[in-house]
Write an enzyme that holds these catalytic residues in place. Structure first.
Site, PDB file in Angstrom:
ATOM      1  N   ARG A  31       0.827  -1.216   0.000  1.00 22.51           N
ATOM      2  CA  ARG A  31       0.000   0.000   0.000  1.00 22.51           C
ATOM      3  C   ARG A  31       0.856   1.259   0.000  1.00 22.51           C
ATOM      4  O   ARG A  31       0.330   2.370  -0.105  1.00 22.51           O
ATOM      5  CB  ARG A  31      -0.894   0.038   1.251  1.00 22.51           C
ATOM      6  CG  ARG A  31      -1.801  -1.158   1.419  1.00 22.51           C
ATOM      7  CD  ARG A  31      -2.550  -1.065   2.735  1.00 22.51           C
ATOM      8  NE  ARG A  31      -3.641  -0.127   2.618  1.00 22.51           N
ATOM      9  CZ  ARG A  31      -4.928  -0.480   2.532  1.00 22.51           C
ATOM     10  NH1 ARG A  31      -5.266  -1.738   2.567  1.00 22.51           N
ATOM     11  NH2 ARG A  31      -5.866   0.420   2.414  1.00 22.51           N
ATOM     12  N   GLN A  39     -16.927  -4.829  12.896  1.00 23.14           N
ATOM     13  CA  GLN A  39     -15.994  -3.717  12.662  1.00 23.14           C
ATOM     14  C   GLN A  39     -16.766  -2.538  12.057  1.00 23.14           C
ATOM     15  O   GLN A  39     -17.713  -2.745  11.307  1.00 23.14           O
ATOM     16  CB  GLN A  39     -14.819  -4.150  11.766  1.00 23.14           C
ATOM     17  CG  GLN A  39     -15.135  -4.520  10.339  1.00 23.14           C
ATOM     18  CD  GLN A  39     -15.507  -5.985  10.141  1.00 23.14           C
ATOM     19  OE1 GLN A  39     -16.235  -6.555  10.940  1.00 23.14           O
ATOM     20  NE2 GLN A  39     -15.064  -6.579   9.050  1.00 23.14           N
ATOM     21  N   THR A  40     -16.371  -1.320  12.418  1.00 23.65           N
ATOM     22  CA  THR A  40     -17.154  -0.167  11.958  1.00 23.65           C
ATOM     23  C   THR A  40     -16.414   0.614  10.865  1.00 23.65           C
ATOM     24  O   THR A  40     -15.190   0.611  10.792  1.00 23.65           O
ATOM     25  CB  THR A  40     -17.467   0.811  13.115  1.00 23.65           C
ATOM     26  OG1 THR A  40     -16.260   1.409  13.551  1.00 23.65           O
ATOM     27  CG2 THR A  40     -18.180   0.112  14.252  1.00 23.65           C
ATOM     28  N   GLY A  54     -18.448  -8.921  11.185  1.00 21.46           N
ATOM     29  CA  GLY A  54     -19.209  -7.754  10.707  1.00 21.46           C
ATOM     30  C   GLY A  54     -19.366  -6.676  11.765  1.00 21.46           C
ATOM     31  O   GLY A  54     -20.052  -5.679  11.543  1.00 21.46           O
ATOM     32  N   GLN A  76     -11.814  -0.074  13.248  1.00 18.97           N
ATOM     33  CA  GLN A  76     -12.588   1.162  13.202  1.00 18.97           C
ATOM     34  C   GLN A  76     -11.932   2.149  12.248  1.00 18.97           C
ATOM     35  O   GLN A  76     -10.711   2.223  12.185  1.00 18.97           O
ATOM     36  CB  GLN A  76     -12.586   1.762  14.614  1.00 18.97           C
ATOM     37  CG  GLN A  76     -13.527   2.892  14.804  1.00 18.97           C
ATOM     38  CD  GLN A  76     -13.253   3.635  16.122  1.00 18.97           C
ATOM     39  OE1 GLN A  76     -12.137   3.631  16.631  1.00 18.97           O
ATOM     40  NE2 GLN A  76     -14.270   4.288  16.620  1.00 18.97           N
ATOM     41  N   VAL A 105     -16.011  -1.703  -0.183  1.00 18.94           N
ATOM     42  CA  VAL A 105     -17.127  -2.380   0.470  1.00 18.94           C
ATOM     43  C   VAL A 105     -18.494  -1.917  -0.073  1.00 18.94           C
ATOM     44  O   VAL A 105     -19.380  -2.750  -0.319  1.00 18.94           O
ATOM     45  CB  VAL A 105     -17.009  -2.271   2.016  1.00 18.94           C
ATOM     46  CG1 VAL A 105     -17.151  -0.861   2.520  1.00 18.94           C
ATOM     47  CG2 VAL A 105     -18.001  -3.169   2.700  1.00 18.94           C
ATOM     48  N   TYR A 154       0.735   4.255  -2.552  1.00 22.22           N
ATOM     49  CA  TYR A 154      -0.353   5.218  -2.378  1.00 22.22           C
ATOM     50  C   TYR A 154      -0.126   6.054  -1.115  1.00 22.22           C
ATOM     51  O   TYR A 154      -0.097   7.284  -1.172  1.00 22.22           O
ATOM     52  CB  TYR A 154      -1.675   4.463  -2.288  1.00 22.22           C
ATOM     53  CG  TYR A 154      -2.909   5.334  -2.233  1.00 22.22           C
ATOM     54  CD1 TYR A 154      -3.376   5.991  -3.371  1.00 22.22           C
ATOM     55  CD2 TYR A 154      -3.629   5.496  -1.049  1.00 22.22           C
ATOM     56  CE1 TYR A 154      -4.524   6.777  -3.327  1.00 22.22           C
ATOM     57  CE2 TYR A 154      -4.775   6.270  -0.997  1.00 22.22           C
ATOM     58  CZ  TYR A 154      -5.221   6.910  -2.140  1.00 22.22           C
ATOM     59  OH  TYR A 154      -6.355   7.684  -2.097  1.00 22.22           O
TER      60      TYR A 154
HETATM   61  N1  LIG Z   1     -13.006   8.097  -3.111  1.00 15.88           N
HETATM   62  C1  LIG Z   1     -12.468   8.109  -1.919  1.00 15.88           C
HETATM   63  O1  LIG Z   1     -13.033   7.545  -0.969  1.00 15.88           O
HETATM   64  C2  LIG Z   1     -11.153   8.829  -1.675  1.00 15.88           C
HETATM   65  C3  LIG Z   1     -10.612   8.788  -0.373  1.00 15.88           C
HETATM   66  C4  LIG Z   1      -9.409   9.442  -0.145  1.00 15.88           C
HETATM   67  C5  LIG Z   1      -8.776  10.142  -1.150  1.00 15.88           C
HETATM   68  N2  LIG Z   1      -9.322  10.174  -2.386  1.00 15.88           N
HETATM   69  C6  LIG Z   1      -8.577  10.888  -3.443  1.00 15.88           C
HETATM   70  O2  LIG Z   1      -9.458  11.642  -4.253  1.00 15.88           O
HETATM   71  C7  LIG Z   1      -9.001  11.617  -5.615  1.00 15.88           C
HETATM   72  C8  LIG Z   1     -10.094  11.102  -6.534  1.00 15.88           C
HETATM   73  O3  LIG Z   1     -10.455   9.798  -6.126  1.00 15.88           O
HETATM   74  P1  LIG Z   1     -11.636   8.981  -6.826  1.00 15.88           P
HETATM   75  O4  LIG Z   1     -12.264   8.130  -5.801  1.00 15.88           O
HETATM   76  O5  LIG Z   1     -12.461   9.910  -7.619  1.00 15.88           O
HETATM   77  O6  LIG Z   1     -10.779   8.012  -7.763  1.00 15.88           O
HETATM   78  P2  LIG Z   1     -10.899   7.710  -9.324  1.00 15.88           P
HETATM   79  O7  LIG Z   1      -9.937   6.610  -9.594  1.00 15.88           O
HETATM   80  O8  LIG Z   1     -12.320   7.527  -9.714  1.00 15.88           O
HETATM   81  O9  LIG Z   1     -10.388   9.062  -9.968  1.00 15.88           O
HETATM   82  C9  LIG Z   1      -9.042   9.348 -10.246  1.00 15.88           C
HETATM   83  C10 LIG Z   1      -8.961   9.963 -11.632  1.00 15.88           C
HETATM   84  O10 LIG Z   1      -7.612  10.315 -11.903  1.00 15.88           O
HETATM   85  C11 LIG Z   1      -7.295   9.903 -13.225  1.00 15.88           C
HETATM   86  N3  LIG Z   1      -5.851   9.728 -13.316  1.00 15.88           N
HETATM   87  C12 LIG Z   1      -5.100   8.775 -12.717  1.00 15.88           C
HETATM   88  N4  LIG Z   1      -3.802   8.937 -13.043  1.00 15.88           N
HETATM   89  C13 LIG Z   1      -3.728  10.023 -13.838  1.00 15.88           C
HETATM   90  C14 LIG Z   1      -2.670  10.702 -14.501  1.00 15.88           C
HETATM   91  N5  LIG Z   1      -1.410  10.274 -14.377  1.00 15.88           N
HETATM   92  N6  LIG Z   1      -2.961  11.785 -15.237  1.00 15.88           N
HETATM   93  C15 LIG Z   1      -4.244  12.217 -15.374  1.00 15.88           C
HETATM   94  N7  LIG Z   1      -5.285  11.614 -14.772  1.00 15.88           N
HETATM   95  C16 LIG Z   1      -5.034  10.541 -14.026  1.00 15.88           C
HETATM   96  C17 LIG Z   1      -8.077   8.624 -13.429  1.00 15.88           C
HETATM   97  O11 LIG Z   1      -8.241   8.267 -14.778  1.00 15.88           O
HETATM   98  C18 LIG Z   1      -9.389   8.993 -12.746  1.00 15.88           C
HETATM   99  O12 LIG Z   1     -10.268   9.636 -13.628  1.00 15.88           O
HETATM  100  C19 LIG Z   1      -7.744  10.736  -5.642  1.00 15.88           C
HETATM  101  O13 LIG Z   1      -6.610  11.557  -5.588  1.00 15.88           O
HETATM  102  C20 LIG Z   1      -7.869   9.932  -4.376  1.00 15.88           C
HETATM  103  O14 LIG Z   1      -6.613   9.536  -3.871  1.00 15.88           O
HETATM  104  C21 LIG Z   1     -10.489   9.518  -2.681  1.00 15.88           C
END
Ligand SMILES: NC(=O)c1ccc[n+]([C@@H]2O[C@H](COP(=O)([O-])OP(=O)(O)OC[C@H]3O[C@@H](n4cnc5c(N)ncnc54)[C@H](O)[C@@H]3O)[C@@H](O)[C@H]2O)c1
Length: 317
Positions: free
Chosen positions: A144, A211-212, A209, A278, A189, A147
């Site tokens: 992980r 866990q929250t 199940g 959690q 999930v 990221y």
């Molecule tokens: N959805 C969540 O719960 C969540 C939680 C924490 C953080 N985030 C952050 O929010 C942002 C959006 O997340 P999301 O859930 O919409 O994800 P998503 O995967 O749906 O969206 C990410 C977008 O970025 C584009 N992308 C990826 N690499 C790229 C690159 N090199 N150049 C141009 N575009 C690129 C993808 O094609 C996609 O459209 C991300 O940065 C993510 O880390 C999301």
């Protein structure tokens, strides 16, 4: 008088990015969406294409880009483990090279820039819920890490550009968010349970199940991002954005089955070792400085998400 702003949204064809583009257009702004469609899709923004104030650029932000805008929302990065672990080197690159390119652009054109960071910067936390001053517990060599450490390094870059070049930065730490246009096969999930319920397949719960988790609806999250961008310059964040209301995984499964009116039954499987008990954000800072808190109840958000998944299920999944 409302002044039209030119706004760049990287990752604008993704789940959250597409909701953000929509909302920014609704508020009367000029929006440039940049995406390489790694996890995003034209389907997410096709309804915006005819809007004369919307432009789409296919571009990978690990390469430099030059456009003239007032604000940049840096959303580009695959967000779910199966997607970001598929090409982990590219995941680190989009966070490090991509952020450097967007920060360099913001510096040249004097734009405000917001980073979509994540609760994963806290790693496997020993403090619950996590306030922004908790420094985290992150493994830098695990699967992980591309990221978690990528996002941590992006935050470092944002704050160094702020200190060194006086850039106007905003860092949002986003917690688990769901809603229409989530990727149906992203292994998370909410999407898992809804797809299993729609197909009438058994819903798999890991552990008993109890866990929250807490779930924020996309519209609430987008509202928080826009409030943060519009906040005074001295507010840089990081600010947690998420929904602190907790549900057990069992409650979520039962609610999804009820709302889908599904015949799926629940089955239990052994808990993975790294499954946290959690996950819950401390959003008191966002409440104080942005006057923000989520408004949409899980049941209402799930109904809209189920309607979306049901609509695309037969066509695309
Ligand atoms: N959805 C969540 O719960 C969540 C939680 C924490 C953080 N985030 C952050 O929010 C942002 C959006 O997340 P999301 O859930 O919409 O994800 P998503 O995967 O749906 O969206 C990410 C977008 O970025 C584009 N992308 C990826 N690499 C790229 C690159 N090199 N150049 C141009 N575009 C690129 C993808 O094609 C996609 O459209 C991300 O940065 C993510 O880390 C999301």
């Amino acid at each position: 008088m409302h002044l039209k702003k030119r706004v760049l949204v990287t990752g604008g064809a993704g789940f959250l990015g597409s909701h953000l583009c929509e909302r920014l257009l609704d508020e009367g702004n000029d929006v440039i969406c940049v995406d390489n469609f790694y996890t995003g899709s034209k389907r997410n923004i096709v309804h915006l294409i005819d809007n004369p104030y919307f432009e789409l650029i296919r571009h990978d932000i690990t390469f430099p880009l030059y456009v003239e805008v007032d604000e940049i929302y840096n959303m580009a990065c695959p967000a779910s483990p199966i997607h970001y672990q598929n090409d982990p080197v590219q995941t680190t690159k989009v966070n490090v090279h991509g952020s450097i390119n967007m920060l360099g652009l913001a510096k040249r054109i004097k734009a405000r820039i917001l980073q979509a960071s994540t609760s994963e910067v806290y790693g496997d936390p020993s403090v619950h819920p996590q306030p922004e001053n908790y420094l985290g517990n992150v493994n830098c060599i695990g699967p992980r890490s591309c990221y978690d450490e990528g996002k941590r390094c992006a935050e470092t870059l944002f704050f160094d550009y702020h200190r060194q070049h006086r850039l106007k930065i905003k860092v949002a730490r986003i917690f688990n968010t769901y809603g229409p246009r989530m990727h149906p096969n992203d292994g998370r999930v909410v999407s898992n349970f809804i797809m299993q319920a729609l197909r009438g397949e058994p819903i798999t719960i890991y552990g008993d199940g109890s866990q929250t988790r807490s779930f924020c609806y996309a519209d609430d999250l987008v509202d928080g991002l826009i409030r943060l961008m519009n906040s005074p310059d001295e507010i840089t964040g990081p600010v947690n954005l998420g929904n602190p209301v907790e549900f057990t995984i069992l409650e979520l499964a039962e609610l999804v089955i009820k709302l889908v009116n599904s015949k799926s039954r629940i089955i239990f499987s052994s808990l993975p070792q790294d499954d946290p008990r959690q996950r819950k954000p401390d959003i008191s800072l966002a409440g104080n400085i942005l006057k923000w808190e989520p408004a949409i109840k899980l049941e209402d958000g799930l109904k809209k998400t189920i309607e979306y998944f049901n609509g695309i299920r037969t066509k695309y999944v």
